[in-house]
Design an enzyme around this catalytic site. Structure first.
Site, mmCIF file in Angstrom:
data_model
loop_
_atom_site.group_PDB
_atom_site.id
_atom_site.type_symbol
_atom_site.label_atom_id
_atom_site.label_comp_id
_atom_site.label_asym_id
_atom_site.label_seq_id
_atom_site.Cartn_x
_atom_site.Cartn_y
_atom_site.Cartn_z
ATOM 1 N N SER A 139 28.764 27.488 27.490
ATOM 2 C CA SER A 139 28.210 26.805 26.321
ATOM 3 C C SER A 139 29.333 26.235 25.480
ATOM 4 C CB SER A 139 27.390 27.791 25.479
ATOM 5 O OG SER A 139 27.028 27.227 24.230
ATOM 6 N N TYR A 176 27.315 35.886 21.252
ATOM 7 C CA TYR A 176 27.039 34.822 22.218
ATOM 8 C C TYR A 176 28.316 34.046 22.535
ATOM 9 C CZ TYR A 176 24.664 30.807 24.355
ATOM 10 O OH TYR A 176 24.261 29.831 25.217
ATOM 11 N N LYS A 219 30.248 33.780 26.232
ATOM 12 C CA LYS A 219 30.449 32.521 26.954
ATOM 13 C C LYS A 219 31.937 32.206 27.125
ATOM 14 C CE LYS A 219 26.127 31.578 27.647
ATOM 15 N NZ LYS A 219 25.570 31.621 29.018
#
Length: 241
Positions: free
Chosen positions: A133, A146, A150
């Site tokens: 991402s 998150y 990633k």
């Protein structure tokens, strides 16, 4: 039909980008082995494209390894499964951390490990694409775990590329921007929410799920035979400015 006679394992294949990848790869001739924790999604995908479904909770390491063993030897692996728990620096909880890191990072490393072992035993070759991402490259509020997951997966993918490369196995990542899956399209339909993010995209739009899937197919294909250890932003120029 560039993937005729090839087999691909796709995690998170029941919904979103993973499902779009499954549909595209099947349309291009691949046999799809779909991993998802939702049986109804696997059933509907099988009805749509003739895939083989394996129900698994990727938060469970032992179950993840068992699912990969059940999937068997494949030519390609797409790691699309992912979750987010919106927590800030001050709000982060152990449960939130474990949930996000368990699915987004640990499960992906396990599937890569098991895929690599099976490919080496079969004589080598093959390719992996891990979906990361832009959140691994830029800081977004409430994306602490998150972003870590990633960015961590991108770092791990470079190690995988180095260690699996001698066996002819390529490992790359795609880093999408906001991707307009059915769920995301609804979430970003409010112009007041979308516009501040949209203006940071030189192409003035977000990504479509099929565009991400096509980029993944490119990285898996023989046309990308020299590419490994790379991160391809699928982001409308977001990271360029």
């Amino acid at each position: 039909m560039q993937f005729h006679g090839k087999r691909v394992i796709i995690t998170g294949a029941g919904k979103g980008i993973g499902r779009t990848c499954a549909t595209l790869m099947a349309a291009r001739g691949a046999e799809v082995v779909a991993l998802s924790r939702t049986a109804s999604d696997l059933d509907s995908l099988q009805a749509d494209i003739g895939s083989r479904g394996i129900r698994v909770d990727l938060a469970d390491p032992a179950a993840t390894r068992a699912a990969m063993a059940e999937a068997g030897v494949a030519d390609y692996l797409i790691n699309s499964a992912g979750i987010n728990v919106l927590q800030s620096t001050f709000d982060m909880t152990e449960d939130g951390y474990e949930a996000v890191m368990g699915i987004n990072l640990r499960a992906a490393l396990i599937t890569c490990q098991e895929f690599g072992r099976a490919r080496v035993a079969a004589g080598g070759g093959g390719a992996i694409v891990n979906i990361t991402s832009i959140a691994g490259h830029r800081g977004f509020a409430d994306h602490l775990c998150y972003a870590a997951s990633k960015a961590g997966l991108e770092g791990a993918s470079r190690v995988l590329a180095k260690e699996l490369g001698p066996h002819g196995i390529r490992v790359n990542c795609v880093a999408p921007t906001i991707t307009l899956t059915e769920l995301a399209a609804e979430a970003w339909s409010d112009p007041a929410k979308a516009q501040p993010m949209m203006v940071r995209h030189p192409m003035n739009r977000f990504a479509e799920a099929e565009e991400v899937a096509k980029s993944i197919a490119l990285l898996l294909s023989d046309d990308a035979g020299i590419l490994t250890g790379a991160v391809l932003p699928v982001d409308g120029g977001f990271l360029a400015v």
